[in-house]
Design a protein around this motif. Structure first.
Motif, PDB file in Angstrom:
ATOM      1  N   ASP A 162       0.932  -1.400  -0.056  1.00  0.00           N
ATOM      2  CA  ASP A 162      -0.051  -0.010  -0.046  1.00  0.00           C
ATOM      3  C   ASP A 162       0.900   1.345   0.085  1.00  0.00           C
ATOM      4  O   ASP A 162       1.423   1.704   1.000  1.00  0.00           O
ATOM      5  CB  ASP A 162      -0.827  -0.038   1.316  1.00  0.00           C
ATOM      6  N   GLU A 163       1.022   1.905  -1.165  1.00  0.00           N
ATOM      7  CA  GLU A 163       1.906   2.984  -1.270  1.00  0.00           C
ATOM      8  C   GLU A 163       1.429   4.209  -0.452  1.00  0.00           C
ATOM      9  O   GLU A 163       2.212   5.174  -0.328  1.00  0.00           O
ATOM     10  CB  GLU A 163       1.993   3.408  -2.759  1.00  0.00           C
ATOM     11  N   GLY A 193      -0.904  -4.086  -6.142  1.00  0.00           N
ATOM     12  CA  GLY A 193      -1.964  -3.748  -7.128  1.00  0.00           C
ATOM     13  C   GLY A 193      -1.537  -3.632  -8.520  1.00  0.00           C
ATOM     14  O   GLY A 193      -0.333  -3.602  -8.843  1.00  0.00           O
ATOM     15  N   GLU A 195      -1.113  -1.508 -12.153  1.00  0.00           N
ATOM     16  CA  GLU A 195      -0.362  -0.114 -12.282  1.00  0.00           C
ATOM     17  C   GLU A 195      -1.067   1.230 -12.101  1.00  0.00           C
ATOM     18  O   GLU A 195      -0.705   1.984 -11.680  1.00  0.00           O
ATOM     19  CB  GLU A 195       0.208  -0.147 -14.164  1.00  0.00           C
ATOM     20  N   GLY A 196      -2.335   1.044 -12.299  1.00  0.00           N
ATOM     21  CA  GLY A 196      -3.138   2.189 -11.908  1.00  0.00           C
ATOM     22  C   GLY A 196      -3.359   2.116 -10.159  1.00  0.00           C
ATOM     23  O   GLY A 196      -4.299   3.056  -9.852  1.00  0.00           O
ATOM     24  N   LEU A 215       6.511  -0.081   0.908  1.00  0.00           N
ATOM     25  CA  LEU A 215       7.760  -0.375   0.361  1.00  0.00           C
ATOM     26  C   LEU A 215       8.583   0.540   0.261  1.00  0.00           C
ATOM     27  O   LEU A 215       9.599   0.861  -0.576  1.00  0.00           O
ATOM     28  CB  LEU A 215       7.391  -1.321  -0.818  1.00  0.00           C
ATOM     29  N   GLY A 216       8.480   1.677   1.044  1.00  0.00           N
ATOM     30  CA  GLY A 216       9.442   2.932   0.837  1.00  0.00           C
ATOM     31  C   GLY A 216       8.598   4.003   0.373  1.00  0.00           C
ATOM     32  O   GLY A 216       7.433   3.965   0.011  1.00  0.00           O
ATOM     33  N   ILE A 219       7.263   5.429  -5.245  1.00  0.00           N
ATOM     34  CA  ILE A 219       6.149   4.766  -6.083  1.00  0.00           C
ATOM     35  C   ILE A 219       6.817   3.789  -6.935  1.00  0.00           C
ATOM     36  O   ILE A 219       7.551   4.320  -7.865  1.00  0.00           O
ATOM     37  CB  ILE A 219       5.034   5.640  -6.676  1.00  0.00           C
ATOM     38  N   ALA A 225       7.406  -3.694  -7.107  1.00  0.00           N
ATOM     39  CA  ALA A 225       6.666  -3.804  -5.876  1.00  0.00           C
ATOM     40  C   ALA A 225       6.461  -5.457  -5.526  1.00  0.00           C
ATOM     41  O   ALA A 225       6.901  -5.708  -4.536  1.00  0.00           O
ATOM     42  CB  ALA A 225       5.521  -3.158  -6.032  1.00  0.00           C
TER      43      ALA A 225
HETATM   44  N1  SAM Z   1      -1.258   4.671  -9.199  1.00  0.00           N
HETATM   45  C1  SAM Z   1      -0.773   4.534  -8.117  1.00  0.00           C
HETATM   46  C2  SAM Z   1      -0.049   6.285  -7.809  1.00  0.00           C
HETATM   47  O1  SAM Z   1       0.396   6.696  -8.874  1.00  0.00           O
HETATM   48  O2  SAM Z   1      -0.408   6.667  -6.675  1.00  0.00           O
HETATM   49  C3  SAM Z   1       0.518   3.883  -7.980  1.00  0.00           C
HETATM   50  C4  SAM Z   1       0.209   2.413  -8.250  1.00  0.00           C
HETATM   51  S1  SAM Z   1       1.802   1.458  -8.245  1.00  0.00           S
HETATM   52  C5  SAM Z   1       2.510   1.823  -9.762  1.00  0.00           C
HETATM   53  C6  SAM Z   1       1.164  -0.102  -8.299  1.00  0.00           C
HETATM   54  C7  SAM Z   1       1.349  -1.179  -7.038  1.00  0.00           C
HETATM   55  O3  SAM Z   1       2.547  -1.360  -6.561  1.00  0.00           O
HETATM   56  C8  SAM Z   1       0.407  -0.276  -5.961  1.00  0.00           C
HETATM   57  O4  SAM Z   1      -0.922  -0.581  -6.071  1.00  0.00           O
HETATM   58  C9  SAM Z   1       1.225  -1.065  -4.902  1.00  0.00           C
HETATM   59  O5  SAM Z   1       0.359  -2.297  -4.461  1.00  0.00           O
HETATM   60  C10 SAM Z   1       2.405  -1.127  -5.205  1.00  0.00           C
HETATM   61  N2  SAM Z   1       3.268  -0.120  -4.713  1.00  0.00           N
HETATM   62  C11 SAM Z   1       4.050   0.691  -5.487  1.00  0.00           C
HETATM   63  N3  SAM Z   1       4.920   1.316  -4.734  1.00  0.00           N
HETATM   64  C12 SAM Z   1       4.765   1.113  -3.376  1.00  0.00           C
HETATM   65  C13 SAM Z   1       5.342   1.518  -2.137  1.00  0.00           C
HETATM   66  N4  SAM Z   1       6.047   2.669  -2.018  1.00  0.00           N
HETATM   67  N5  SAM Z   1       4.817   0.995  -0.955  1.00  0.00           N
HETATM   68  C14 SAM Z   1       3.706  -0.126  -1.349  1.00  0.00           C
HETATM   69  N6  SAM Z   1       3.184  -0.523  -2.205  1.00  0.00           N
HETATM   70  C15 SAM Z   1       3.588  -0.101  -3.293  1.00  0.00           C
END
Ligand code: SAM
Length: 240
Positions: A162-163, A193, A195-196, A215-216, A219, A225
């Motif tokens: 969960d970002e 999740g 890409e969106g 995970l930090g 993103i 991830a």
């Molecule tokens: N659309 C989102 C945004 O721009 O805020 C980013 C989605 S990310 C590209 C895809 C998935 O990777 C997320 O749904 C999450 O599960 C995971 N993810 C990416 N970065 C993360 C982070 N820093 N911590 C935890 N999960 C991350």
């Protein structure tokens, strides 16, 4: 090249005394590695053994092998981690499947959610990538790729990447992870999740049943991830 490094994968479960390789594996053995009659190779077939075979004949279209000995493979994961990945492009999934197989994940399950892309899923091709990756990392049981399940079918007992979570990326030293950590003994589930990302409603739903982890601060792409999250969980489980 030692026999242990000449590894080949066949689909059959449980191997017999004599075995015939044809197609890609025969071509790789005969024309790329240029192995010869009398050479030893290792065959893995998706069960828990390594099989050492001696090459007894090579023709234009096939290689004939004779079983020398077998032993229990030492490189299969001792824990069971399943990574649930939102559907993303095939090449990104392919990268994730190969790397997750190398680090010791047991299953990848694809899921659809509100923001996952509506793309054709080539499960067979992804499974072949996992199978082939066993030759490099030396496990004999490849991770299994399956799906596509719905968001509602995701497991309740899971961590989810969960970002928007403030929970530190490491699993230690954070009180809210204590009870979830206790369950991480020999198996675990990680949800990543697409890409969106997740919608707010999906995130709220997941937070009711699964444990959010960060995970930090940056993103990450979905496939990154999945690899980073799985690495942290496998480390926590003692597999890495
Ligand atoms: N659309 C989102 C945004 O721009 O805020 C980013 C989605 S990310 C590209 C895809 C998935 O990777 C997320 O749904 C999450 O599960 C995971 N993810 C990416 N970065 C993360 C982070 N820093 N911590 C935890 N999960 C991350």
């Amino acid at each position: 090249m030692p026999a242990a490094e000449r590894r080949f994968f066949t689909q059959s479960q449980g191997l017999s005394q004599d075995l015939v390789l044809s197609g890609t594996e025969h071509n790789h053995l005969a024309n790329v590695l240029r192995l010869r009659v009398g050479d030893d190779i290792i065959i893995v077939c998706g069960d828990e053994f390594d099989y050492q075979y001696k090459i007894t004949s090579i023709t234009k279209s096939q290689t004939i092998l004779s079983l020398a000995k077998k032993w229990r493979n030492e490189y299969n994961p001792k824990v069971r981690l399943t990574v649930y990945m939102g559907v993303i492009k095939h090449d990104k999934l392919a990268l994730a499947v190969e790397k997750l197989n190398e680090i010791g994940v047991s299953r990848v399950v694809l899921f659809k959610s509100s923001r996952s892309q509506d793309l054709p899923i080539k499960l067979d091709k992804l499974q072949t990538i996992a199978n082939q990756s066993c030759k490099q990392c030396r496990r004999s049981i490849p991770l299994r790729v399956s799906g596509v399940i719905s968001f509602e079918e995701l497991p309740k007992d899971a961590f989810f990447a969960d970002e928007k979570s403030n929970t530190p990326p490491r699993f230690s030293g954070h009180p809210s992870l204590a009870s979830a950590q206790a369950r991480l003994i020999s198996e675990g589930n990680l949800i990543v999740g697409p890409e969106g990302g997740f919608t707010d409603a999906e995130r709220e739903q997941l937070r009711k049943t699964a444990t959010p982890i960060s995970l930090g601060r940056r993103i990450l792409r979905s496939e990154t991830a999945a690899i980073v999250g799985a690495t942290l969980m496998l480390s926590k489980l003692g597999e890495i």
